[in-house]
Design an enzyme around this catalytic site. Structure first.
Site, PDB file in Angstrom:
ATOM      1  N   SER A 105       8.362   5.040  16.635  1.00 26.79           N
ATOM      2  CA  SER A 105       7.049   4.591  17.104  1.00 26.79           C
ATOM      3  C   SER A 105       7.195   4.235  18.574  1.00 26.79           C
ATOM      4  CB  SER A 105       6.611   3.370  16.300  1.00 26.79           C
ATOM      5  OG  SER A 105       6.437   3.747  14.959  1.00 26.79           O
ATOM      6  N   LEU A 106       6.949   5.212  19.437  1.00 30.13           N
ATOM      7  CA  LEU A 106       7.213   5.002  20.867  1.00 30.13           C
ATOM      8  C   LEU A 106       6.034   4.310  21.562  1.00 30.13           C
ATOM      9  CD1 LEU A 106       9.384   5.546  23.007  1.00 30.13           C
ATOM     10  CD2 LEU A 106       8.201   7.688  23.534  1.00 30.13           C
ATOM     11  N   HIS A 107       4.907   4.967  21.593  1.00 33.61           N
ATOM     12  CA  HIS A 107       3.622   4.385  22.027  1.00 33.61           C
ATOM     13  C   HIS A 107       3.509   4.028  23.505  1.00 33.61           C
ATOM     14  CE1 HIS A 107       2.974   4.405  17.815  1.00 33.61           C
ATOM     15  NE2 HIS A 107       3.547   3.266  17.534  1.00 33.61           N
ATOM     16  N   SER A 123      10.462   5.980   9.590  1.00 33.16           N
ATOM     17  CA  SER A 123       9.865   5.636  10.889  1.00 33.16           C
ATOM     18  C   SER A 123      10.277   4.226  11.296  1.00 33.16           C
ATOM     19  CB  SER A 123       8.339   5.714  10.765  1.00 33.16           C
ATOM     20  OG  SER A 123       7.727   5.268  11.957  1.00 33.16           O
ATOM     21  N   CYS A 153       5.320  -7.416   7.599  1.00 32.11           N
ATOM     22  CA  CYS A 153       6.333  -7.001   8.588  1.00 32.11           C
ATOM     23  C   CYS A 153       6.631  -8.193   9.483  1.00 32.11           C
ATOM     24  CB  CYS A 153       5.802  -5.833   9.421  1.00 32.11           C
ATOM     25  SG  CYS A 153       7.014  -5.164  10.578  1.00 32.11           S
ATOM     26  N   ASN A 204      -6.332   3.541  14.845  1.00 29.43           N
ATOM     27  CA  ASN A 204      -7.206   3.221  13.723  1.00 29.43           C
ATOM     28  C   ASN A 204      -7.611   1.752  13.827  1.00 29.43           C
ATOM     29  OD1 ASN A 204      -8.539   3.696  11.371  1.00 29.43           O
ATOM     30  ND2 ASN A 204      -6.743   3.437  10.068  1.00 29.43           N
ATOM     31  N   GLU A 257       0.824  -1.200   0.000  1.00 25.69           N
ATOM     32  CA  GLU A 257       0.000   0.000   0.000  1.00 25.69           C
ATOM     33  C   GLU A 257       0.859   1.251   0.000  1.00 25.69           C
ATOM     34  OE1 GLU A 257      -3.652  -1.784   2.654  1.00 25.69           O
ATOM     35  OE2 GLU A 257      -2.209  -0.427   3.557  1.00 25.69           O
ATOM     36  N   CYS A 279       3.740  -5.850  16.384  1.00 25.83           N
ATOM     37  CA  CYS A 279       3.165  -4.874  17.309  1.00 25.83           C
ATOM     38  C   CYS A 279       1.674  -5.183  17.443  1.00 25.83           C
ATOM     39  CB  CYS A 279       3.400  -3.461  16.785  1.00 25.83           C
ATOM     40  SG  CYS A 279       5.149  -3.122  16.537  1.00 25.83           S
ATOM     41  N   CYS A 308       3.249   8.358   1.637  1.00 25.87           N
ATOM     42  CA  CYS A 308       3.611   7.372   2.649  1.00 25.87           C
ATOM     43  C   CYS A 308       3.936   6.062   1.929  1.00 25.87           C
ATOM     44  CB  CYS A 308       2.419   7.219   3.587  1.00 25.87           C
ATOM     45  SG  CYS A 308       2.647   5.945   4.799  1.00 25.87           S
ATOM     46  N   CYS A 319      -5.681   0.274   8.566  1.00 29.58           N
ATOM     47  CA  CYS A 319      -4.394  -0.289   8.211  1.00 29.58           C
ATOM     48  C   CYS A 319      -4.569  -1.607   7.469  1.00 29.58           C
ATOM     49  CB  CYS A 319      -3.587  -0.521   9.485  1.00 29.58           C
ATOM     50  SG  CYS A 319      -2.041  -1.331   9.197  1.00 29.58           S
ATOM     51  N   CYS A 373      -1.117  -3.270  15.435  1.00 22.20           N
ATOM     52  CA  CYS A 373      -0.878  -2.982  14.004  1.00 22.20           C
ATOM     53  C   CYS A 373      -1.321  -4.144  13.127  1.00 22.20           C
ATOM     54  CB  CYS A 373       0.604  -2.693  13.772  1.00 22.20           C
ATOM     55  SG  CYS A 373       1.021  -2.491  12.039  1.00 22.20           S
ATOM     56  N   GLY A 414       5.772  -2.405   6.767  1.00 20.66           N
ATOM     57  CA  GLY A 414       7.132  -2.886   6.976  1.00 20.66           C
ATOM     58  C   GLY A 414       7.976  -2.054   7.919  1.00 20.66           C
ATOM     59  N   GLU A 415       9.084  -2.654   8.329  1.00 20.59           N
ATOM     60  CA  GLU A 415      10.038  -1.995   9.215  1.00 20.59           C
ATOM     61  C   GLU A 415      11.252  -1.580   8.370  1.00 20.59           C
ATOM     62  OE1 GLU A 415      10.491  -0.739  12.398  1.00 20.59           O
ATOM     63  OE2 GLU A 415      12.333  -0.235  11.352  1.00 20.59           O
TER      64      GLU A 415
HETATM   65  N1  SAH Z   1       7.411  -0.212  11.011  1.00 23.14           N
HETATM   66  C1  SAH Z   1       7.594   1.177  11.140  1.00 23.14           C
HETATM   67  C2  SAH Z   1       6.913   1.996  10.059  1.00 23.14           C
HETATM   68  C3  SAH Z   1       5.539   1.553   9.619  1.00 23.14           C
HETATM   69  S1  SAH Z   1       4.246   1.691  10.802  1.00 23.14           S
HETATM   70  C4  SAH Z   1       7.164   1.641  12.510  1.00 23.14           C
HETATM   71  O1  SAH Z   1       6.573   0.866  13.243  1.00 23.14           O
HETATM   72  O2  SAH Z   1       7.458   2.791  12.829  1.00 23.14           O
HETATM   73  C5  SAH Z   1       3.869   3.421  10.714  1.00 23.14           C
HETATM   74  C6  SAH Z   1       3.189   3.998  11.963  1.00 23.14           C
HETATM   75  O3  SAH Z   1       1.819   3.575  12.041  1.00 23.14           O
HETATM   76  C7  SAH Z   1       3.846   3.554  13.243  1.00 23.14           C
HETATM   77  O4  SAH Z   1       3.990   4.650  14.117  1.00 23.14           O
HETATM   78  C8  SAH Z   1       2.847   2.570  13.767  1.00 23.14           C
HETATM   79  O5  SAH Z   1       3.024   2.407  15.133  1.00 23.14           O
HETATM   80  C9  SAH Z   1       1.538   3.210  13.367  1.00 23.14           C
HETATM   81  N2  SAH Z   1       0.388   2.296  13.411  1.00 23.14           N
HETATM   82  C10 SAH Z   1       0.360   0.975  13.141  1.00 23.14           C
HETATM   83  N3  SAH Z   1      -0.898   0.494  13.286  1.00 23.14           N
HETATM   84  C11 SAH Z   1      -1.676   1.526  13.643  1.00 23.14           C
HETATM   85  C12 SAH Z   1      -3.076   1.658  13.910  1.00 23.14           C
HETATM   86  N4  SAH Z   1      -3.888   0.634  13.823  1.00 23.14           N
HETATM   87  N5  SAH Z   1      -3.537   2.886  14.231  1.00 23.14           N
HETATM   88  C13 SAH Z   1      -2.707   3.959  14.277  1.00 23.14           C
HETATM   89  N6  SAH Z   1      -1.392   3.897  14.013  1.00 23.14           N
HETATM   90  C14 SAH Z   1      -0.872   2.697  13.718  1.00 23.14           C
HETATM   91 FE1  SF4 Z   2       5.735  -3.639  11.780  1.00 24.81          FE
HETATM   92 FE2  SF4 Z   2       5.609  -0.988  12.269  1.00 24.81          FE
HETATM   93 FE3  SF4 Z   2       3.376  -2.515  12.268  1.00 24.81          FE
HETATM   94 FE4  SF4 Z   2       5.135  -2.789  14.244  1.00 24.81          FE
HETATM   95  S1  SF4 Z   2       3.938  -0.936  13.749  1.00 24.81           S
HETATM   96  S2  SF4 Z   2       4.145  -4.478  13.106  1.00 24.81           S
HETATM   97  S3  SF4 Z   2       7.075  -2.484  13.146  1.00 24.81           S
HETATM   98  S4  SF4 Z   2       4.704  -2.099  10.506  1.00 24.81           S
END
Ligand code: SAH
Ligand code: SF4
Length: 413
Positions: free
Chosen positions: A274-276, A252, A154, A351, A134, A158, A147, A394, A161, A220-221
């Site tokens: 991506s701290l969270h 990111s 990935c 989301n 995507e 997480c 983006c 997502c 995600c 992806g990462e």
């Molecule tokens: N893998 C990398 C980049 C892709 S994810 C990373 O984790 O940073 C891009 C961003 O979307 C990250 O900050 C991730 O934490 C966030 N993300 C993933 N799933 C999400 C969701 N369901 N709602 C909001 N943000 C989300």
């Molecule tokens: Fe992979 Fe980023 Fe999603 Fe974590 S948030 S599963 S690193 S794409």
């Protein structure tokens, strides 16, 4: 206030709307391409491609420069139109290569101009049915952000995600990463001589480019694919071609600490984390990679990221999960944690996706959290959810497309 609207992630984008009819076509495995495409290649790889069609060594540099200009400045699709390239060489190139882009399997356009494309990659071998990724375009008045994905799926998991639940995973090649921008510029009519779509909402300010910013926040990462990401950034940032500013490219990561210094050194790109969560115990459950690289190591790596200043800050992404990480105490801890790091904080409304175990925090909770961070001096904009007229979360564009296809197959189409 600092400029802080820079980043959106594909995961956070919801788009409803028209899905183009390609989505309804049954999935057929594209035949492996016979001739490779030159689109997306680095200068070195174009040089090799020219050597392979027997361009003499003394001409390689000059010919590479010519092809580069046609491919990346003009968006050329036809060797025959490369007027600076002699006719016999045009023919040799066309016999051996193409200027093809990957296929856009589906497009969704939001009423706010956000566009989400499902891109079907060319098969890498005979068994490959063509993976899909995507890519999301977010136009604003003074910028256009693309983006992009760095992997199919990935390997990380997480818990909030959707991408992390996908089985198929492979690294994208550098050309596959670059082609996402080329496809986007094709789709919004942004190469010389092209006409932008009539329903297109594009940035309008003087001198503002339709795609001015790139964020590696799709699937992806990126830091598990640093070599290809760095090669791709070299192509994206090349001043004689696509010409994006490295400061407008943001990578990111969920926190692959050992790869953060090489990323900075090799690419000069901006960093997003991506701290969270502010406690290891919680972050271990949200971002399991934290068990390997805990918060303290991650923040240290950020502090040492090359080239940081007030104008060049690390973005910290913090997804707002109801009752999980959204208390005022956590907001205060976040401020404390980031003291001394040139930082901007993006609070992302979660989301939801089918089967997700989380809910998005209430709006008042997000505002309260945001106020605490903001009053401490860090910009903490809540990303305006784009395309609230929305369906796809997502990875949902992909699942929706698969549903349409399954329906089409059932109906014998
Ligand atoms: N893998 C990398 C980049 C892709 S994810 C990373 O984790 O940073 C891009 C961003 O979307 C990250 O900050 C991730 O934490 C966030 N993300 C993933 N799933 C999400 C969701 N369901 N709602 C909001 N943000 C989300
Ligand atoms: Fe992979 Fe980023 Fe999603 Fe974590 S948030 S599963 S690193 S794409």
């Amino acid at each position: 206030m600092k400029d802080s609207r820079a980043v959106f992630s594909a995961a956070q984008i919801n788009i409803m709307t028209q899905t183009i009819e390609a989505a309804a076509r049954p999935a057929t495995a594209a035949a492996p391409a016979k001739k490779p495409s030159l689109v997306g290649l680095t200068r070195a790889a174009i040089g090799d491609a020219l050597r392979a069609v027997e361009v003499p060594e003394r001409d390689i540099r000059m010919r590479t420069g010519q092809l580069w200009h046609w491919i990346y400045f003009h968006g050329a699709r036809d060797f025959g139109r490369m007027s600076s390239v002699a006719r016999p060489l045009q023919t040799r190139l066309a016999d051996a290569y193409t200027l093809a882009r990957p296929c856009v399997a589906a497009e969704q356009v939001s009423s706010d101009g956000t566009r989400k494309w499902l891109i079907r990659l060319d098969p890498v071998d005979a068994r490959d049915r063509g993976a899909e990724i995507e890519c999301v375009y977010i136009p604003e008045s003074d910028r256009g952000t693309l983006c992009v994905s760095s992997q199919v799926g990935c390997t990380l998991t997480c818990s909030f995600c959707h991408t992390g639940t996908q089985k198929l995973v492979r690294n994208l090649t550098a050309p596959e990463i670059v082609r996402q921008l080329v496809v986007a510029r094709d789709m919004i009519g942004d190469f010389p001589g092209m006409t932008p779509p009539t329903n297109g909402l594009l940035p309008s300010g003087e001198g503002v480019r339709a795609v001015s910013n790139i964020v590696f926040m799709g699937m992806g990462e990126p830091l598990y694919n640093v070599d290809n990401v760095a090669d791709a950034i070299d192509v994206l940032a090349d001043g004689e071609g696509l010409s994006l500013s490295r400061r407008r490219i943001t990578v990111s990561t969920s926190g692959v600490v050992p790869e953060i210094p090489p990323l900075g050194g090799r690419t000069g790109a901006m960093l997003a984390i991506s701290l969270h969560a502010v406690r290891d115990e919680l972050r271990d459950t949200l971002v399991p990679l934290n068990k390997k690289y805990p918060i303290r190591d991650l923040i240290d790596a950020c502090r040492n990221y090359p080239g940081l200043s007030n104008a060049r800050r690390v973005t910290f992404e913090y997804v707002m999960l109801k009752g999980v990480n959204d208390s005022p105490a956590e907001a205060r801890e976040l401020v404390r944690l980031l003291k001394g790091v040139p930082a901007k904080i993006n609070l992302i409304p979660f989301n939801p996706w089918p089967g997700a175990k989380f809910e998005c925090s209430d709006w008042e909770t997000i505002e309260k959290f945001s106020d605490i961070v903001f009053n401490a001096g860090d910009a903490s904009p809540v990303r305006t959810p784009r395309g609230r007229d929305i369906l796809a979360a997502c990875g949902q564009l992909k699942s929706e497309t698969e549903k349409v296809r399954a329906r089409a197959r059932m109906m014998g189409e």
